[in-house]
Scaffold this active site. Structure first.
Site, PDB file in Angstrom:
ATOM      1  N   TYR A 160     -92.340 -47.562  -7.339  1.00 52.84           N
ATOM      2  CA  TYR A 160     -91.578 -47.015  -8.476  1.00 52.84           C
ATOM      3  C   TYR A 160     -90.172 -46.609  -8.024  1.00 52.84           C
ATOM      4  CZ  TYR A 160     -89.921 -43.735 -12.008  1.00 52.84           C
ATOM      5  OH  TYR A 160     -89.151 -43.072 -12.945  1.00 52.84           O
ATOM      6  N   LYS A 164     -86.466 -48.078  -9.158  1.00 52.51           N
ATOM      7  CA  LYS A 164     -85.369 -47.294  -9.741  1.00 52.51           C
ATOM      8  C   LYS A 164     -84.106 -47.391  -8.873  1.00 52.51           C
ATOM      9  CE  LYS A 164     -87.331 -45.980 -13.526  1.00 52.51           C
ATOM     10  NZ  LYS A 164     -86.808 -46.375 -14.839  1.00 52.51           N
TER      11      LYS A 164
HETATM   12  N1  LIG Z   1     -90.511 -38.109 -17.077  1.00 51.45           N
HETATM   13  C1  LIG Z   1     -89.881 -38.044 -15.926  1.00 51.45           C
HETATM   14  O1  LIG Z   1     -90.058 -37.082 -15.148  1.00 51.45           O
HETATM   15  C2  LIG Z   1     -88.875 -39.114 -15.552  1.00 51.45           C
HETATM   16  C3  LIG Z   1     -87.999 -38.857 -14.494  1.00 51.45           C
HETATM   17  C4  LIG Z   1     -87.057 -39.820 -14.138  1.00 51.45           C
HETATM   18  C5  LIG Z   1     -86.974 -41.016 -14.853  1.00 51.45           C
HETATM   19  N2  LIG Z   1     -87.854 -41.252 -15.881  1.00 51.45           N
HETATM   20  C6  LIG Z   1     -87.719 -42.537 -16.589  1.00 51.45           C
HETATM   21  O2  LIG Z   1     -87.499 -42.278 -17.961  1.00 51.45           O
HETATM   22  C7  LIG Z   1     -87.924 -43.415 -18.734  1.00 51.45           C
HETATM   23  C8  LIG Z   1     -88.752 -42.923 -19.915  1.00 51.45           C
HETATM   24  O3  LIG Z   1     -89.952 -42.352 -19.432  1.00 51.45           O
HETATM   25  P1  LIG Z   1     -90.603 -41.062 -20.108  1.00 51.45           P
HETATM   26  O4  LIG Z   1     -90.452 -39.947 -19.157  1.00 51.45           O
HETATM   27  O5  LIG Z   1     -90.125 -40.900 -21.500  1.00 51.45           O
HETATM   28  O6  LIG Z   1     -92.140 -41.495 -20.056  1.00 51.45           O
HETATM   29  P2  LIG Z   1     -93.154 -41.894 -21.237  1.00 51.45           P
HETATM   30  O7  LIG Z   1     -93.274 -40.745 -22.184  1.00 51.45           O
HETATM   31  O8  LIG Z   1     -94.372 -42.390 -20.540  1.00 51.45           O
HETATM   32  O9  LIG Z   1     -92.410 -43.089 -21.986  1.00 51.45           O
HETATM   33  C9  LIG Z   1     -92.389 -44.393 -21.461  1.00 51.45           C
HETATM   34  C10 LIG Z   1     -92.027 -45.348 -22.571  1.00 51.45           C
HETATM   35  O10 LIG Z   1     -92.021 -46.680 -22.037  1.00 51.45           O
HETATM   36  C11 LIG Z   1     -92.849 -47.506 -22.864  1.00 51.45           C
HETATM   37  N3  LIG Z   1     -93.523 -48.544 -22.107  1.00 51.45           N
HETATM   38  C12 LIG Z   1     -94.373 -48.405 -21.059  1.00 51.45           C
HETATM   39  N4  LIG Z   1     -94.862 -49.593 -20.694  1.00 51.45           N
HETATM   40  C13 LIG Z   1     -94.304 -50.513 -21.538  1.00 51.45           C
HETATM   41  C14 LIG Z   1     -94.420 -51.914 -21.685  1.00 51.45           C
HETATM   42  N5  LIG Z   1     -95.225 -52.638 -20.876  1.00 51.45           N
HETATM   43  N6  LIG Z   1     -93.717 -52.544 -22.670  1.00 51.45           N
HETATM   44  C15 LIG Z   1     -92.920 -51.828 -23.492  1.00 51.45           C
HETATM   45  N7  LIG Z   1     -92.760 -50.489 -23.406  1.00 51.45           N
HETATM   46  C16 LIG Z   1     -93.447 -49.851 -22.444  1.00 51.45           C
HETATM   47  C17 LIG Z   1     -93.900 -46.541 -23.417  1.00 51.45           C
HETATM   48  O11 LIG Z   1     -94.432 -47.038 -24.641  1.00 51.45           O
HETATM   49  P3  LIG Z   1     -95.858 -47.763 -24.825  1.00 51.45           P
HETATM   50  O12 LIG Z   1     -96.820 -47.134 -23.871  1.00 51.45           O
HETATM   51  O13 LIG Z   1     -96.147 -47.540 -26.263  1.00 51.45           O
HETATM   52  O14 LIG Z   1     -95.605 -49.205 -24.514  1.00 51.45           O
HETATM   53  C18 LIG Z   1     -93.045 -45.312 -23.693  1.00 51.45           C
HETATM   54  O15 LIG Z   1     -92.399 -45.439 -24.948  1.00 51.45           O
HETATM   55  C19 LIG Z   1     -88.683 -44.323 -17.765  1.00 51.45           C
HETATM   56  O16 LIG Z   1     -87.856 -45.389 -17.370  1.00 51.45           O
HETATM   57  C20 LIG Z   1     -88.979 -43.421 -16.566  1.00 51.45           C
HETATM   58  O17 LIG Z   1     -89.105 -44.129 -15.382  1.00 51.45           O
HETATM   59  C21 LIG Z   1     -88.782 -40.334 -16.257  1.00 51.45           C
END
Ligand SMILES: NC(=O)c1ccc[n+]([C@@H]2O[C@H](COP(=O)([O-])OP(=O)(O)OC[C@H]3O[C@@H](n4cnc5c(N)ncnc54)[C@H](OP(=O)(O)O)[C@@H]3O)[C@@H](O)[C@H]2O)c1
Length: 265
Positions: A160, A164
């Site tokens: 992961y 990134k």
């Molecule tokens: N939360 C953190 O601490 C954190 C920190 C740094 C960066 N990020 C980044 O922020 C971004 C958003 O993550 P989040 O924190 O909002 O997590 P999240 O709540 O799990 O959201 C992830 C989103 O990606 C979609 N997704 C996952 N697999 C997919 C697929 N195969 N096709 C299409 N859509 C898909 C999910 O929708 P479905 O499951 O409905 O497909 C969901 O809408 C990500 O890139 C993550 O790496 C998060």
């Protein structure tokens, strides 16, 4: 300072719009007057968000596109579907992403491949396809969602973190390559309470890192402000910015050893 409003007829694609940060981006872009294309696998939460946002902002349109972006060919299929619907995106928010926590040797090869397809391949292909359309129209904005995990090696989230690091390097290169016609900005969010941890297989951040948590609404706002201000990259949150500044002062091998110890603890 008020954000630049790009106008009511401008379409913004938000990937990963069924939960967490993606929903925050969608709400903020709707407030700025953008019509939205919502993309993720789960239809119901996107439909519900679309209803809420069109009620609150009657001037915008919302197109919901349920799609698995880890499927090879998904990015061209999405852009073809939008083309057929007469939608030319002015903004692309490459937010969909997932983690996979745990030691590499215990992880499923197909889960890892799917994560790379989602975090890297579809993000790269969408940037290329939407970027070409934006260049033709003479303007466009692309936000790449990386992570603080892009700053150094991340044992326990090794693939992961590496995915990134790709997003960060790719986004910063594109910023210079596509300017001034298309703006590309990379957002490095730190920890947020979203569905990320559960989707990553029960990932829990080390205790000290809880102090850096910010809300997805705040992180989305920071990312969009930086995008419309044409910045190359931005880290969300004061503590995260401090960590990003201090990170080069310790060796990457030392950072990796510390995280590996925490993973085993
Ligand atoms: N939360 C953190 O601490 C954190 C920190 C740094 C960066 N990020 C980044 O922020 C971004 C958003 O993550 P989040 O924190 O909002 O997590 P999240 O709540 O799990 O959201 C992830 C989103 O990606 C979609 N997704 C996952 N697999 C997919 C697929 N195969 N096709 C299409 N859509 C898909 C999910 O929708 P479905 O499951 O409905 O497909 C969901 O809408 C990500 O890139 C993550 O790496 C998060």
């Amino acid at each position: 300072m008020p954000s630049r409003n790009l106008g009511t007829t401008r379409w913004a694609i938000v990937t990963g719009a069924s939960s967490g940060l993606g929903q925050s981006f969608a709400r903020s872009l709707a407030r700025r007057g953008h019509s939205l294309v919502l993309v993720a696998r789960s239809w119901a939460p996107m439909r519900e968000l679309a209803t809420t946002l069109t009620t609150a902002h009657p001037g915008i349109a919302i197109h919901v596109e349920p799609m698995d972006l880890s499927r090879p060919g998904a990015a061209p299929a999405l852009m073809d579907a939008l083309d057929a619907a007469g939608i030319a995106p002015a903004v692309l928010i490459n937010n969909a992403g997932r983690g996979l926590s745990g030691p590499l040797l215990d992880q499923s090869a197909s889960d890892l491949r799917d994560m790379i397809e989602l975090n890297i391949v579809s993000l790269m292909e969408l940037s290329q396809l939407a970027g070409r359309a934006m260049r033709q129209r003479g303007e466009g904005h692309i936000l790449q969602v990386a992570s603080m995990a892009a700053l150094g090696p991340t044992p326990g989230l090794a693939v992961y973190g590496a995915s990134k690091a790709f997003v960060r390097s790719f986004g910063e290169a594109l910023h210079a390559e596509l300017a001034p016609v298309v703006t590309v900005t990379t957002l490095m969010p730190g920890l947020m309470d979203t569905g990320f941890g559960a989707a990553a297989g029960g990932y829990e951040a080390p205790g000290w890192a809880r102090a850096t948590v910010i809300s997805p609404d705040a992180a989305a706002e920071i990312g969009l402000e930086a995008l419309f201000a044409r910045k190359s990259s931005v880290v969300s949150g004061r503590l995260n910015r401090l960590m990003a500044l201090l990170s080069p002062l310790s060796s990457r091998a030392g950072q990796a050893r510390m995280l590996a110890r925490q993973m085993r603890a």
